[in-house]
Design a protein around this motif. Structure first.
Motif, PDB file in Angstrom:
ATOM      1  N   PRO A 140      51.406  31.301 -19.686  1.00  0.00           N
ATOM      2  CA  PRO A 140      50.864  31.618 -18.361  1.00  0.00           C
ATOM      3  C   PRO A 140      49.462  31.037 -18.140  1.00  0.00           C
ATOM      4  CG  PRO A 140      51.320  33.631 -19.637  1.00  0.00           C
ATOM      5  CD  PRO A 140      51.497  32.486 -20.559  1.00  0.00           C
ATOM      6  N   LEU A 141      49.145  30.812 -16.889  1.00  0.00           N
ATOM      7  CA  LEU A 141      47.858  30.224 -16.521  1.00  0.00           C
ATOM      8  C   LEU A 141      47.463  30.673 -15.118  1.00  0.00           C
ATOM      9  CD1 LEU A 141      45.735  27.913 -17.264  1.00  0.00           C
ATOM     10  CD2 LEU A 141      47.165  26.402 -15.894  1.00  0.00           C
ATOM     11  N   VAL A 142      46.180  30.922 -14.924  1.00  0.00           N
ATOM     12  CA  VAL A 142      45.648  30.925 -13.558  1.00  0.00           C
ATOM     13  C   VAL A 142      44.637  29.801 -13.471  1.00  0.00           C
ATOM     14  CG1 VAL A 142      45.958  33.379 -13.052  1.00  0.00           C
ATOM     15  CG2 VAL A 142      43.808  32.611 -14.070  1.00  0.00           C
ATOM     16  N   VAL A 143      44.468  29.238 -12.276  1.00  0.00           N
ATOM     17  CA  VAL A 143      43.523  28.129 -12.137  1.00  0.00           C
ATOM     18  C   VAL A 143      42.296  28.560 -11.339  1.00  0.00           C
ATOM     19  CG1 VAL A 143      45.341  26.414 -12.362  1.00  0.00           C
ATOM     20  CG2 VAL A 143      44.612  27.130 -10.076  1.00  0.00           C
ATOM     21  N   ARG A 144      41.225  27.882 -11.599  1.00  0.00           N
ATOM     22  CA  ARG A 144      39.971  28.046 -10.864  1.00  0.00           C
ATOM     23  C   ARG A 144      40.251  28.170  -9.364  1.00  0.00           C
ATOM     24  NH1 ARG A 144      34.765  24.991 -12.811  1.00  0.00           N
ATOM     25  NH2 ARG A 144      33.438  25.203 -10.988  1.00  0.00           N
ATOM     26  N   GLU A 145      39.754  29.232  -8.773  1.00  0.00           N
ATOM     27  CA  GLU A 145      40.161  29.522  -7.384  1.00  0.00           C
ATOM     28  C   GLU A 145      39.861  28.386  -6.420  1.00  0.00           C
ATOM     29  OE1 GLU A 145      40.207  33.606  -6.209  1.00  0.00           O
ATOM     30  OE2 GLU A 145      39.253  33.157  -4.306  1.00  0.00           O
ATOM     31  N   SER A 146      38.738  27.695  -6.627  1.00  0.00           N
ATOM     32  CA  SER A 146      38.385  26.632  -5.679  1.00  0.00           C
ATOM     33  C   SER A 146      39.368  25.463  -5.744  1.00  0.00           C
ATOM     34  CB  SER A 146      36.960  26.150  -5.917  1.00  0.00           C
ATOM     35  OG  SER A 146      36.808  25.735  -7.260  1.00  0.00           O
ATOM     36  N   LEU A 147      40.087  25.346  -6.865  1.00  0.00           N
ATOM     37  CA  LEU A 147      41.115  24.301  -6.952  1.00  0.00           C
ATOM     38  C   LEU A 147      42.302  24.583  -6.022  1.00  0.00           C
ATOM     39  CD1 LEU A 147      41.335  23.675 -10.817  1.00  0.00           C
ATOM     40  CD2 LEU A 147      40.310  22.159  -9.115  1.00  0.00           C
ATOM     41  N   LEU A 148      42.457  25.840  -5.639  1.00  0.00           N
ATOM     42  CA  LEU A 148      43.645  26.188  -4.850  1.00  0.00           C
ATOM     43  C   LEU A 148      43.666  25.485  -3.493  1.00  0.00           C
ATOM     44  CD1 LEU A 148      44.078  30.006  -5.594  1.00  0.00           C
ATOM     45  CD2 LEU A 148      45.239  28.077  -6.667  1.00  0.00           C
ATOM     46  N   VAL A 149      42.492  25.153  -2.976  1.00  0.00           N
ATOM     47  CA  VAL A 149      42.454  24.409  -1.711  1.00  0.00           C
ATOM     48  C   VAL A 149      43.268  23.126  -1.879  1.00  0.00           C
ATOM     49  CG1 VAL A 149      40.972  23.256  -0.034  1.00  0.00           C
ATOM     50  CG2 VAL A 149      40.168  25.351  -1.160  1.00  0.00           C
ATOM     51  N   LYS A 150      42.962  22.393  -2.928  1.00  0.00           N
ATOM     52  CA  LYS A 150      43.658  21.142  -3.223  1.00  0.00           C
ATOM     53  C   LYS A 150      45.135  21.400  -3.576  1.00  0.00           C
ATOM     54  CE  LYS A 150      41.963  17.619  -3.366  1.00  0.00           C
ATOM     55  NZ  LYS A 150      41.335  16.592  -4.130  1.00  0.00           N
ATOM     56  N   VAL A 151      45.385  22.446  -4.325  1.00  0.00           N
ATOM     57  CA  VAL A 151      46.762  22.753  -4.739  1.00  0.00           C
ATOM     58  C   VAL A 151      47.659  22.958  -3.513  1.00  0.00           C
ATOM     59  CG1 VAL A 151      48.204  24.487  -5.892  1.00  0.00           C
ATOM     60  CG2 VAL A 151      46.102  23.663  -6.996  1.00  0.00           C
ATOM     61  N   PHE A 152      47.145  23.656  -2.507  1.00  0.00           N
ATOM     62  CA  PHE A 152      47.941  23.835  -1.288  1.00  0.00           C
ATOM     63  C   PHE A 152      48.040  22.544  -0.479  1.00  0.00           C
ATOM     64  CE2 PHE A 152      47.461  28.425  -2.029  1.00  0.00           C
ATOM     65  CZ  PHE A 152      48.740  28.853  -1.708  1.00  0.00           C
ATOM     66  N   GLU A 153      46.969  21.781  -0.418  1.00  0.00           N
ATOM     67  CA  GLU A 153      47.032  20.479   0.268  1.00  0.00           C
ATOM     68  C   GLU A 153      48.120  19.603  -0.361  1.00  0.00           C
ATOM     69  OE1 GLU A 153      42.371  19.818   1.150  1.00  0.00           O
ATOM     70  OE2 GLU A 153      43.440  18.056   0.332  1.00  0.00           O
ATOM     71  N   TYR A 154      48.115  19.563  -1.671  1.00  0.00           N
ATOM     72  CA  TYR A 154      49.121  18.787  -2.384  1.00  0.00           C
ATOM     73  C   TYR A 154      50.522  19.296  -2.062  1.00  0.00           C
ATOM     74  CZ  TYR A 154      46.001  16.093  -5.489  1.00  0.00           C
ATOM     75  OH  TYR A 154      45.096  15.207  -6.010  1.00  0.00           O
ATOM     76  N   GLY A 155      50.680  20.594  -2.117  1.00  0.00           N
ATOM     77  CA  GLY A 155      51.988  21.192  -1.841  1.00  0.00           C
ATOM     78  C   GLY A 155      52.464  20.831  -0.432  1.00  0.00           C
ATOM     79  N   GLU A 156      51.551  20.909   0.523  1.00  0.00           N
ATOM     80  CA  GLU A 156      51.946  20.584   1.904  1.00  0.00           C
ATOM     81  C   GLU A 156      52.195  19.099   2.084  1.00  0.00           C
ATOM     82  OE1 GLU A 156      49.024  22.689   4.274  1.00  0.00           O
ATOM     83  OE2 GLU A 156      50.426  24.391   4.344  1.00  0.00           O
ATOM     84  N   GLY A 157      51.442  18.289   1.369  1.00  0.00           N
ATOM     85  CA  GLY A 157      51.711  16.844   1.409  1.00  0.00           C
ATOM     86  C   GLY A 157      53.109  16.555   0.893  1.00  0.00           C
ATOM     87  N   PHE A 158      53.483  17.258  -0.147  1.00  0.00           N
ATOM     88  CA  PHE A 158      54.817  17.054  -0.709  1.00  0.00           C
ATOM     89  C   PHE A 158      55.905  17.517   0.262  1.00  0.00           C
ATOM     90  CE2 PHE A 158      58.516  18.200  -3.224  1.00  0.00           C
ATOM     91  CZ  PHE A 158      58.694  17.062  -3.987  1.00  0.00           C
ATOM     92  N   VAL A 159      55.689  18.666   0.869  1.00  0.00           N
ATOM     93  CA  VAL A 159      56.663  19.189   1.836  1.00  0.00           C
ATOM     94  C   VAL A 159      56.865  18.176   2.965  1.00  0.00           C
ATOM     95  CG1 VAL A 159      57.001  20.961   3.619  1.00  0.00           C
ATOM     96  CG2 VAL A 159      56.291  21.627   1.307  1.00  0.00           C
ATOM     97  N   ARG A 160      55.756  17.620   3.459  1.00  0.00           N
ATOM     98  CA  ARG A 160      55.837  16.609   4.530  1.00  0.00           C
ATOM     99  C   ARG A 160      56.586  15.364   4.056  1.00  0.00           C
ATOM    100  NH1 ARG A 160      50.727  17.845   5.864  1.00  0.00           N
ATOM    101  NH2 ARG A 160      50.005  16.287   4.364  1.00  0.00           N
ATOM    102  N   ALA A 161      56.236  14.891   2.880  1.00  0.00           N
ATOM    103  CA  ALA A 161      56.867  13.668   2.373  1.00  0.00           C
ATOM    104  C   ALA A 161      58.374  13.862   2.203  1.00  0.00           C
ATOM    105  CB  ALA A 161      56.232  13.262   1.039  1.00  0.00           C
TER     106      ALA A 161
END
Lengths: 339, 339, 339
Positions: free
Chosen positions: A238-259
């Motif tokens: 298990p892992l949690v990531v640095r909260e400020s990284l989550l901004v990018k994590v969601f951007e990436y996720g949405e970029g993938f959904v769009r692609a």
């Protein structure tokens, strides 16, 4: 399809989680099970209603199996061993409704299409070397179709790539040669809800790989003489990531959904995973994706640090899938989540 | 014994979990506590009813302690520090009922009996070298009676084994010399329910060992001059394993249950642990076992990814033990779970 | 202050956990959010009631922001990115009640005061070298004000310290030069309850650092030519520690509580963290502390193996803070927990 009565999956990967979750949401549960795994799945008859024997890999698509599934009003939830079992062709012609976009799984099975999807997503990706001659740094070489980290190797010069390919009896053309990015591995488990029209992050994990993660325990003076590291995935941490990284994590996720929407319409339905490393400058580099549930979600059968931000009840990825099917049914949207 | 009123254990190892679990199942809880640990256990009077002071190691078996425990209708739940505290002889003549098979703990305390049990179980084991002269690869050398990874060392030649033994002032005959298998460590936490006649897998973990797991953070150029790695267990990290491995994990567990039945009847009662590594070819090699609760279960005080497959409530190993005692009582089977 | 109506924090670090916990305890929740993070926090309107836009770092202390917070009867819960955002001066003059002792956070921001506090606590600390010339072993060099592991480096000779400082353009006087203790990292998450007058241990974790924890996966033959390791914290991994170590862990925690009481009265209010390594002789050496909630608690949003020893409900550190505020209010003790 108007009504889903059962949820079925193949006896491997994350089947226990999927079926446990389906049961929690009130579905009948069916496991398609090769004979040599009945001993495992029959231990969990508390949430597995039906064990349908299959003879092996090809047999999932037999007329008999398909008849049984359709009789039970079943939806198949595919996972990481699914394509391996039924093959890309089998997947295409399988005559049972599948939760998720089956075409996305076909892209996932091809290292080149995979990288194309990631590039279109706008996420940062590792440099890909078109031929061994270009290799000027540490690279990881992945054979086309290699699964779960098996058959990957490291090299750092054109000669090394070529000679290792030779000793494996393969041509470099059958491989993807990727820059080995130095950073901490991180796997992001997303759920794209078509019904709720939202992208959820349901967990993060680190893969536990044999023997590379075991070699690390061998003291340096002994380590040099040991064999090449291998990258077979054998578990998850298990892992949690640095909260400020989550901004990018969601951007990436949405970029993938769009692609995915553009390249394999209608796009991602339900679970997917972006697999990367976080460099020390806090950039996240994505080197692979999975277009379906990943085994790292098995960690969170009672919910993850992230799922508890969304839900007031334990919500595994498996249960989330069943919940989505239930909601789709209620909203007359089953055709949006099944393919 | 007809009725169990209290559950007792020694103030160490997994005592908090055991007592918390016993409380959840409605038992009175007693901790046998050396004076210098009262400061810790008295913080948890929310689930510890009674702190019985003991003077130290030997004192657990004093007439006074035994009188108290029997007065309270107590069953002792032994753990990894238990044999260390009372010794093998103490264990044999301790006049209080114990949950579990006390003879199994005696086998566990002996490196040679331990390996014999594993071999009988039919699990894959590392090669054992009968004398230093045979050593032809990386080995781990374990002094007889070494506990929790302390006093283990690595070597890879006959000379190295002999010279390291000499510098520790021991004879190679006092040691077991085991092939050091390259792979990822994995510890499987089982519960063999005599009442329900089933083998449960309640969790997996990775041990966190000092300083071997710290040395890994030292960059290679600095690492060579540092001291020998040591393997003292200082904590545990959660893990789930690749689902297809579970077939083997249960086979191994059942092999062990059978072997224990044959070699130390009536066999395993309740918790045990198989301790191994998973090689990159997905073979699991077992190098040790524990015939009682392991500290890795402390991770799962609110349930584990595996326990949630069996139970709809949080089920730690400690609570599972208390539940088994309760069930045994209800079925008139206490004599089957206490020795 | 008589009554707390809202709990507010800055959009970073452990804000999701803090606000989720505050919501569970019935508070209105407010996030002070820079424009580029709204995309993240607006995903969690299920527990975030109000997003107050801030222009950036300095703006938290604007008259407008302060007016809003006071209007809402808000208490600010500070976290690891807080001092970074508002600065030590900003913290001192911020005219909104803060949960916790704001002076402690000022000590935390200074590497030298930090070490003084640890020494006063009576915990074992690493040797500190007053000048590069004294360096006779592996050391870690931390620039004054460095945050989250960024800007740390390793060295093992006077020359190496000096030359690495030079290449970073800093003077060794601006750094703290600490012995690099070999052992396993461990981070202890405490909560000092002023209302209940007790010290709780609510969790342990391991930091996941880029790229040092990634470099470990690179085989030795390739590792030597790679860049210097960096120590940027990018995530956290769950851990439980050997139960017998907890005696010392609580002693350390209480030593710290006492030291803070003496050096920065009224002392620690609520969460703090001791950050150390466990050597193979089972000694714990503490090299840093945090005087507020740490990001490692994000792992335990549904409770930790330790929190479940105290509470029969899921208790994250964020929720524990909100619970303490609620209890303080009920006991007329708000002035004891707010500064």
């Amino acid at each position: 399809m108007r009504e889903v009565r059962s949820i079925a999956t193949i006896a491997s990967h994350s089947a226990l989680q999927i079926l446990r979750g389906a049961k929690s949401e009130g579905f009948k549960t069916i496991v398609l099970c090769p004979r040599d795994r009945v001993s495992l799945y029959s231990r969990f008859l508390n949430f597995i209603d039906d064990i349908v024997l299959i003879d092996g890999m090809g047999d999932v698509c037999s007329d008999e199996a398909i008849r049984r599934l359709n009789e039970e009003g079943a939806v198949i939830v595919p996972h990481g061993s699914f394509v391996e079992y039924i093959g890309v062709e089998g997947l295409e012609r399988l005559d049972v409704p599948i939760f998720g976009n089956r075409r996305l799984m076909i892209w996932e099975a091809d290292q080149f299409l995979k990288m194309r999807m990631l590039e279109r997503s706008g996420v940062k990706v590792p440099r890909v070397f078109r031929s061994p001659e270009e290799v000027d740094r540490l690279v990881i070489v992945k054979m086309h179709g290699a699964k779960g980290g098996r058959g990957y190797f490291l090299a750092r010069s054109p000669e090394e790539v070529i000679s290792k390919c030779k000793s494996l009896g393969i041509s470099p053309d059958e491989c993807i040669i990727q820059e080995f990015v130095i950073g901490t591995p991180m796997y992001f488990q997303y759920f794209n809800s078509v019904v709720m029209k939202r992208l959820e992050l349901l967990g993060c994990d680190i893969r536990y790989e044999s023997d590379v993660d075991g070699l690390r325990r061998v003291p340096v003076p002994y380590a040099d003489s040991l064999s090449e590291p291998t990258f077979t995935v054998v578990g998850n941490i298990p892992l949690v990531v640095r909260e400020s990284l989550l901004v990018k994590v969601f951007e990436y996720g949405e970029g993938f959904v769009r692609a995915a929407e553009e390249l394999v319409p209608p796009g991602v339905i339900g679970p997917f995973c972006l697999e990367g490393v976080c460099r020390s400058d806090l950039e996240i580099v994505i080197f692979e994706f999975s277009g379906r549930i990943v085994a790292g979600t098995n960690l969170y059968i009672n919910g993850s640090p992230y799922s508890w931000l969304y839900f007031d009840e334990p919500m595994s990825m498996g249960r989330r899938i069943a919940r989505e099917i239930r909601m789709a049914e209620e909203h007359g949207m089953l055709d949006k989540v099944l393919t």
